[in-house]
Design a protein around this motif. Sequence first.
Motif, PDB file in Angstrom:
ATOM      1  N   UNK A 175      -7.880  12.324   9.067  1.00 21.31           N
ATOM      2  CA  UNK A 175      -7.785  13.567   9.799  1.00 21.31           C
ATOM      3  C   UNK A 175      -6.427  14.231   9.723  1.00 21.31           C
ATOM      4  N   UNK A 176      -5.514  13.673   8.961  1.00 18.38           N
ATOM      5  CA  UNK A 176      -4.177  14.264   8.800  1.00 18.38           C
ATOM      6  C   UNK A 176      -4.060  14.886   7.413  1.00 18.38           C
ATOM      7  N   UNK A 177      -3.368  15.981   7.325  1.00 18.41           N
ATOM      8  CA  UNK A 177      -3.169  16.673   6.054  1.00 18.41           C
ATOM      9  C   UNK A 177      -1.695  16.668   5.678  1.00 18.41           C
ATOM     10  N   UNK A 178      -1.476  16.613   4.389  1.00 13.66           N
ATOM     11  CA  UNK A 178      -0.105  16.725   3.889  1.00 13.66           C
ATOM     12  C   UNK A 178       0.296  18.194   3.814  1.00 13.66           C
ATOM     13  N   UNK A 179       1.533  18.409   3.571  1.00 15.39           N
ATOM     14  CA  UNK A 179       1.979  19.775   3.310  1.00 15.39           C
ATOM     15  C   UNK A 179       1.509  20.209   1.928  1.00 15.39           C
ATOM     16  N   UNK A 180       1.535  21.502   1.688  1.00 18.42           N
ATOM     17  CA  UNK A 180       1.098  22.033   0.391  1.00 18.42           C
ATOM     18  C   UNK A 180       2.162  21.743  -0.659  1.00 18.42           C
TER      19      UNK A 180
ATOM     20  N   UNK B 121      16.914   7.006  19.807  1.00 17.28           N
ATOM     21  CA  UNK B 121      16.599   6.046  18.742  1.00 17.28           C
ATOM     22  C   UNK B 121      15.115   6.183  18.397  1.00 17.28           C
ATOM     23  N   UNK B 122      14.801   6.512  17.112  1.00 13.23           N
ATOM     24  CA  UNK B 122      13.402   6.744  16.706  1.00 13.23           C
ATOM     25  C   UNK B 122      13.235   6.476  15.219  1.00 13.23           C
ATOM     26  N   UNK B 123      11.954   6.362  14.802  1.00 16.07           N
ATOM     27  CA  UNK B 123      11.620   6.149  13.400  1.00 16.07           C
ATOM     28  C   UNK B 123      11.223   7.477  12.757  1.00 16.07           C
ATOM     29  N   UNK B 124      11.624   7.622  11.502  1.00 16.16           N
ATOM     30  CA  UNK B 124      11.144   8.747  10.672  1.00 16.16           C
ATOM     31  C   UNK B 124      10.591   8.148   9.385  1.00 16.16           C
ATOM     32  N   UNK B 125       9.350   8.516   9.051  1.00 17.04           N
ATOM     33  CA  UNK B 125       8.693   7.926   7.876  1.00 17.04           C
ATOM     34  C   UNK B 125       7.994   9.012   7.075  1.00 17.04           C
ATOM     35  N   UNK B 126       8.304   9.076   5.794  1.00 13.58           N
ATOM     36  CA  UNK B 126       7.655   9.999   4.858  1.00 13.58           C
ATOM     37  C   UNK B 126       7.090   9.178   3.708  1.00 13.58           C
ATOM     38  N   UNK B 127       5.756   9.200   3.589  1.00 17.67           N
ATOM     39  CA  UNK B 127       5.076   8.429   2.544  1.00 17.67           C
ATOM     40  C   UNK B 127       5.508   6.962   2.564  1.00 17.67           C
ATOM     41  N   UNK B 128       5.478   6.367   3.752  1.00 13.73           N
ATOM     42  CA  UNK B 128       5.788   4.953   3.990  1.00 13.73           C
ATOM     43  C   UNK B 128       7.257   4.610   3.755  1.00 13.73           C
ATOM     44  N   UNK B 129       8.069   5.566   3.498  1.00 10.92           N
ATOM     45  CA  UNK B 129       9.504   5.315   3.386  1.00 10.92           C
ATOM     46  C   UNK B 129      10.108   5.522   4.779  1.00 10.92           C
ATOM     47  N   UNK B 130      10.258   4.403   5.525  1.00  9.82           N
ATOM     48  CA  UNK B 130      10.563   4.447   6.952  1.00  9.82           C
ATOM     49  C   UNK B 130      12.055   4.232   7.185  1.00  9.82           C
ATOM     50  N   UNK B 131      12.598   5.068   8.039  1.00  9.34           N
ATOM     51  CA  UNK B 131      14.020   4.996   8.388  1.00  9.34           C
ATOM     52  C   UNK B 131      14.176   5.055   9.903  1.00  9.34           C
TER      53      UNK B 131
ATOM     54  N   UNK C   2       4.433  10.384   7.676  1.00 12.75           N
ATOM     55  CA  UNK C   2       4.156  11.759   7.269  1.00 12.75           C
ATOM     56  C   UNK C   2       3.714  11.751   5.807  1.00 12.75           C
ATOM     57  N   UNK C   3       2.614  12.461   5.535  1.00 13.72           N
ATOM     58  CA  UNK C   3       2.087  12.519   4.169  1.00 13.72           C
ATOM     59  C   UNK C   3       2.743  13.662   3.405  1.00 13.72           C
ATOM     60  N   UNK C   4       3.369  13.325   2.329  1.00 13.93           N
ATOM     61  CA  UNK C   4       3.935  14.347   1.470  1.00 13.93           C
ATOM     62  C   UNK C   4       2.881  14.902   0.522  1.00 13.93           C
ATOM     63  N   UNK C   5       3.144  16.020  -0.100  1.00 15.60           N
ATOM     64  CA  UNK C   5       2.158  16.623  -1.012  1.00 15.60           C
ATOM     65  C   UNK C   5       2.016  15.796  -2.281  1.00 15.60           C
ATOM     66  N   UNK C   6       0.855  15.916  -2.951  1.00 18.68           N
ATOM     67  CA  UNK C   6       0.679  15.193  -4.225  1.00 18.68           C
ATOM     68  C   UNK C   6       1.496  15.834  -5.342  1.00 18.68           C
ATOM     69  N   UNK C   7       1.756  15.040  -6.353  1.00 18.32           N
ATOM     70  CA  UNK C   7       2.434  15.539  -7.545  1.00 18.32           C
ATOM     71  C   UNK C   7       1.384  15.998  -8.546  1.00 18.32           C
ATOM     72  N   UNK C   8       1.627  17.133  -9.179  1.00 20.32           N
ATOM     73  CA  UNK C   8       0.632  17.748 -10.065  1.00 20.32           C
ATOM     74  C   UNK C   8       1.085  17.638 -11.513  1.00 20.32           C
ATOM     75  N   UNK C   9       0.186  17.154 -12.366  1.00 17.18           N
ATOM     76  CA  UNK C   9       0.387  17.159 -13.820  1.00 17.18           C
ATOM     77  C   UNK C   9      -0.765  17.923 -14.455  1.00 17.18           C
ATOM     78  N   UNK C  10      -0.433  18.823 -15.352  1.00 23.69           N
ATOM     79  CA  UNK C  10      -1.442  19.697 -15.954  1.00 23.69           C
ATOM     80  C   UNK C  10      -1.476  19.521 -17.463  1.00 23.69           C
TER      81      UNK C  10
END
Length: 354
Positions: A188-193, A28-38, A117-125
């Motif tokens: 000190x934590x980095x997101x994925x590319x 039994x454990x938590x998984x969280x990506x960008x504050x979306x915790x399950x 876990x920090x997900x990558x940013x969304x890019x708009x150009x």
Amino acid sequence: MLRILLLLLILLSTASGNQCEFLKPRTVSFYSLDMNTTLTWMPPENAEGVFYTVSYLVYGSDIWHRKLECTNITWTWCNLAHETNKNSTTYGNVTASNLNCSTSKISEGFEPYHQTILGPPKINLFSDANSIVINLTHPIADHFHIKFKYHIYLNGIHIKETKSPYYKKEHLDSHTKYCITAKLSVFGRESSMSGTTCITTERDYSEEIVKVLQYSLPVMLATLTFILVAYAVHKYIYVSNSSQPHILNTMRRSNANLLFLEAYSVPINILIIDRDIINLQGSVISEKDESLNKSFMNLSLPKDDLIHESVITDEDNYYSYDTFQDNVQTARPNISPYDMPHWTFDIPAPNQRV
């Protein structure tokens, strides 16, 4: 007899407890990506007929709250995004039950603010002819009191580290494809590319015109230079065929040394050529004839100045050359010496009368 019954009850209770132990969920454990915790768990080895109920507890409270949407479910996950406090530790409890018994397992404490876990940013150009505007967004940027650091890459090369989600890359080539990737960091934590996002800059027609001129202008100048040189050479070779100025249109009567010029006053230089040696005999001014509106000059040469042995004379006729200068106040063409025609006329012998 009573002791035997108590012993049987204890054995039955122990057997029942051991029988429910196999229902206990695993991992039994938590998984969280960008504050979306399950909250997730592994089912028991024999999960047939097993139902799960999820409850949670926030650190500082002694009350377990049941998640209504996750009561008597058969799947092995439960979303607790709205129930977890980003600044507090949350515990999850999963109860597995069947018709005969039930058992529970509690997870370790989870702190979303530091463990998500920090997900990558969304890019708009956005682009124009020579620049790209990069707009980076992230779903939880507002949840943190510390700004993210954005790391921006252009065609795989790191070009900028900034805390602003907006960045403009300038001095780019027009009508060229550029690809952007980015990641972020905090605590000190980095997101994925991020994935690669590409855009093509707009076409700069002024720049293309400059490039065309850079290549065509030297060719045009070389062509123009060649034309001017060819014209100068042609003019030099065929100068005798040039038409003479209007002032030099003369008339001569037979057997007379009388010249008629269309001017009022014309200086006339008389030259004698002796064995290719040019000598200035004299300079005279023509007179004006009001009736004819022409100037004329009666030329006569002393007998001593006539050279019979000149290479440009013969026994019966003598020749001289004349040049003319126009003093009339009119537009005067720029004439080189090669443009000055040389007219010959007969000079009577010294003993011949005009």
